[in-house]
Write a protein that holds these residues in place. Structure first.
Motif, PDB file in Angstrom:
ATOM      1  N   THR A  46       0.840  -1.196   0.000  1.00  0.00           N
ATOM      2  CA  THR A  46       0.000   0.000   0.000  1.00  0.00           C
ATOM      3  C   THR A  46       0.874   1.244   0.000  1.00  0.00           C
ATOM      4  O   THR A  46       2.058   1.198   0.342  1.00  0.00           O
ATOM      5  CB  THR A  46      -0.937   0.049   1.226  1.00  0.00           C
ATOM      6  OG1 THR A  46      -0.149   0.085   2.420  1.00  0.00           O
ATOM      7  CG2 THR A  46      -1.878  -1.141   1.264  1.00  0.00           C
ATOM      8  N   ARG A  47       0.250   2.324  -0.342  1.00  0.00           N
ATOM      9  CA  ARG A  47       0.922   3.628  -0.299  1.00  0.00           C
ATOM     10  C   ARG A  47      -0.107   4.707   0.008  1.00  0.00           C
ATOM     11  O   ARG A  47      -1.236   4.645  -0.485  1.00  0.00           O
ATOM     12  CB  ARG A  47       1.623   3.912  -1.627  1.00  0.00           C
ATOM     13  CG  ARG A  47       2.168   5.320  -1.723  1.00  0.00           C
ATOM     14  CD  ARG A  47       3.215   5.535  -2.772  1.00  0.00           C
ATOM     15  NE  ARG A  47       4.029   6.673  -2.351  1.00  0.00           N
ATOM     16  CZ  ARG A  47       5.129   7.065  -2.942  1.00  0.00           C
ATOM     17  NH1 ARG A  47       5.600   6.419  -3.972  1.00  0.00           N
ATOM     18  NH2 ARG A  47       5.791   8.105  -2.485  1.00  0.00           N
ATOM     19  N   VAL A  48       0.303   5.702   0.806  1.00  0.00           N
ATOM     20  CA  VAL A  48      -0.561   6.843   1.124  1.00  0.00           C
ATOM     21  C   VAL A  48       0.020   8.090   0.467  1.00  0.00           C
ATOM     22  O   VAL A  48       1.237   8.286   0.459  1.00  0.00           O
ATOM     23  CB  VAL A  48      -0.668   7.051   2.648  1.00  0.00           C
ATOM     24  CG1 VAL A  48      -1.414   8.342   2.956  1.00  0.00           C
ATOM     25  CG2 VAL A  48      -1.387   5.877   3.299  1.00  0.00           C
ATOM     26  N   GLY A  49      -0.832   8.927  -0.076  1.00  0.00           N
ATOM     27  CA  GLY A  49      -0.368  10.179  -0.651  1.00  0.00           C
ATOM     28  C   GLY A  49       0.075  10.014  -2.098  1.00  0.00           C
ATOM     29  O   GLY A  49      -0.111   8.969  -2.728  1.00  0.00           O
ATOM     30  N   ALA A  50       0.690  11.066  -2.617  1.00  0.00           N
ATOM     31  CA  ALA A  50       1.101  11.086  -4.017  1.00  0.00           C
ATOM     32  C   ALA A  50       2.414  10.334  -4.209  1.00  0.00           C
ATOM     33  O   ALA A  50       3.079   9.957  -3.253  1.00  0.00           O
ATOM     34  CB  ALA A  50       1.240  12.537  -4.479  1.00  0.00           C
TER      35      ALA A  50
END
Length: 434
Positions: free
Chosen positions: A271-275
């Motif tokens: 997963t990744r959060v943000g741009a």
């Protein structure tokens, strides 16, 4: 029992909080070495949910010393709020928590600076949490920051504070900031924080090193993940500190020779959060399905996390940067309902295979992932505590990840509770924890 670093092998949110809480039962100290209150660790104990933003997860174990190291930036208001919530839950925080006198302090105007930077028309927004973390680190590197030692100093704090305020007022004028900042009110508020925090402030590096020499067992807790490291992550879409293993030595003040093992925590997907670029990101309905099944929403911000398939080249890269002795795979149960599970096993750019992680955002954005699809197990794994009861296809999946990355899978987490964890017998991790 060894002195271990436990850190994220991906872009953060890998489930480190649960793992640190689980392992901390066997340690004397747990030390947080970087980041700020933008990084939340969620721990479930029975029906109780704890979201820890600054205080190491070891605080939930009676008798374990929790240390906020010098590499952390501290918002006193956020810290006091966190202390209050833990104390209301019956945690004896003040007898367990130590705060480095060399940790830098976040002020409300740091948040103003960050919002101004993110909102500029000529800047690509990073997608920060706007909690003032980056601007505080900027002041630290610019040698104008205020540390906890200064905050608790009756003589020097006000003078340093007013000098820093002058810088921020100049900046606010230059950018035509309309927000009114009451610097005198902030000063008085921070004086009140000081009286409550002073008894916990100390030379934490000396404390930790003495503990190690006395035979105490120490676990170093990273925030975020390696791909958000300021030097080795997907710059500029990174955090403002060293989230990799090297940050533990500088952020806690211990020599590398005191570290006996490095453990990477990785989800069974990613997963990744943000741009920022995300080569194996899943778009559409299937991405939503995994997000819902994994409850992939930020523990601090509530923001939905972007979801993707497990990325082998990324894990190989972070293993190289950190030197993982073992890997912990979390959230295996999130994949239980899938018929097929793609795994990114390689990268191509313009039709050519690449073996090294590109340095620029432009290059990473051009990556075309190469997938190999494995069969799913279509059977529940949640709560299984015996490795022999894990479905064969799930074990094959774990063995595939182990072979492809070159790092052993020493532990599997298949639920949020402490007991929903399996340590692999005979693994390096099991030996390090023995």
């Amino acid at each position: 029992m060894a002195n271990l670093i436990v850190l994220g092998a991906q872009w953060g949110d890998e489930g480190k909080g649960k793992i640190v809480d689980l392992f901390s039962e066997s340690f004397d100290l747990v030390v947080r070495y970087q980041g700020g209150h933008n990084a939340g660790h969620t721990v479930y104990i029975g029906e109780k949910k704890f979201v820890l933003k600054l205080i190491p997860s070891g605080i939930l174990r009676p008798g374990v010393k929790a240390v906020i190291g010098n590499g952390v930036v501290i918002d006193p208001a956020a810290l006091m709020d966190e202390i209050g919530q833990l104390e209301s839950a019956g945690i004896d925080v003040r007898s367990q928590l130590l705060i480095s006198n060399r940790a830098h302090v976040i002020f409300p105007f740091h948040r103003m600076v960050e919002k101004v930077g993110e909102a500029r028309e000529d800047r690509v927004a990073i997608g920060t949490t706007s909690r003032g973390i980056g601007p505080c680190y900027e002041d630290k590197i610019g040698r104008r920051g205020i540390r906890m030692a200064d905050l608790v100093s009756p003589q020097g704090f006000e003078q340093m504070y007013r000098m820093l305020c002058e810088d921020k007022m100049t900046l606010a004028t230059a950018f035509r900031v309309s927000e009114v900042i009451d610097f005198n009110k902030i000063l008085e508020q921070y004086r009140q924080f000081t009286e409550k925090l002073r008894p916990m402030v100390c030379d934490s590096a000396s404390y930790v090193n003495r503990a190690i020499l006395d035979g105490k067992k120490v676990m170093f807790e990273g925030a975020q993940g390696t791909m958000l490291d300021i030097d080795h992550g997907t710059y500029p879409f990174v955090t403002s500190s060293n989230a990799s293993a090297g940050g533990a030595c500088t952020g806690a003040g211990v020599p590398p020779t005191r570290i006996d093992g490095i453990i990477g925590v990785s989800k069974a997907y990613i997963t990744r959060v943000g741009a920022g670029p995300f080569p194996s990101e899943i778009h559409g309905e299937q991405g939503d399905q995994i997000r819902k099944a994994g409850n992939e929403f930020g523990s601090v911000t509530g923001r939905p996390r972007r979801c993707g398939w497990f990325d082998v080249p990324l894990l190989r890269y972070t293993a190289t940067i950190n030197g993982f002795d073992s890997m912990i795979i979390t959230k295996l149960d999130v994949l239980d309902d899938l018929t097929e599970i793609p795994v990114c096993v390689g990268y191509e750019i313009d039709g050519k295979a690449i073996t090294d992680m590109p340095a620029t955002n432009e290059e990473v954005s051009k990556i075309v992932p190469v997938y190999e699809t494995l069969p799913g197990w279509k059977s529940p794994t949640k709560g299984i505590t015996d490795l022999n009861q894990i479905p064969k296809a799930a074990m094959d999946y774990l063995k595939f990840l182990e072979k492809q990355t070159g790092v052993e899978v020493g532990c599997v987490s298949n639920g949020p509770e402490r007991n929903e964890t399996i340590i692999v017998p005979g693994s390096k991790l099991a030996a390090l924890l023995a």
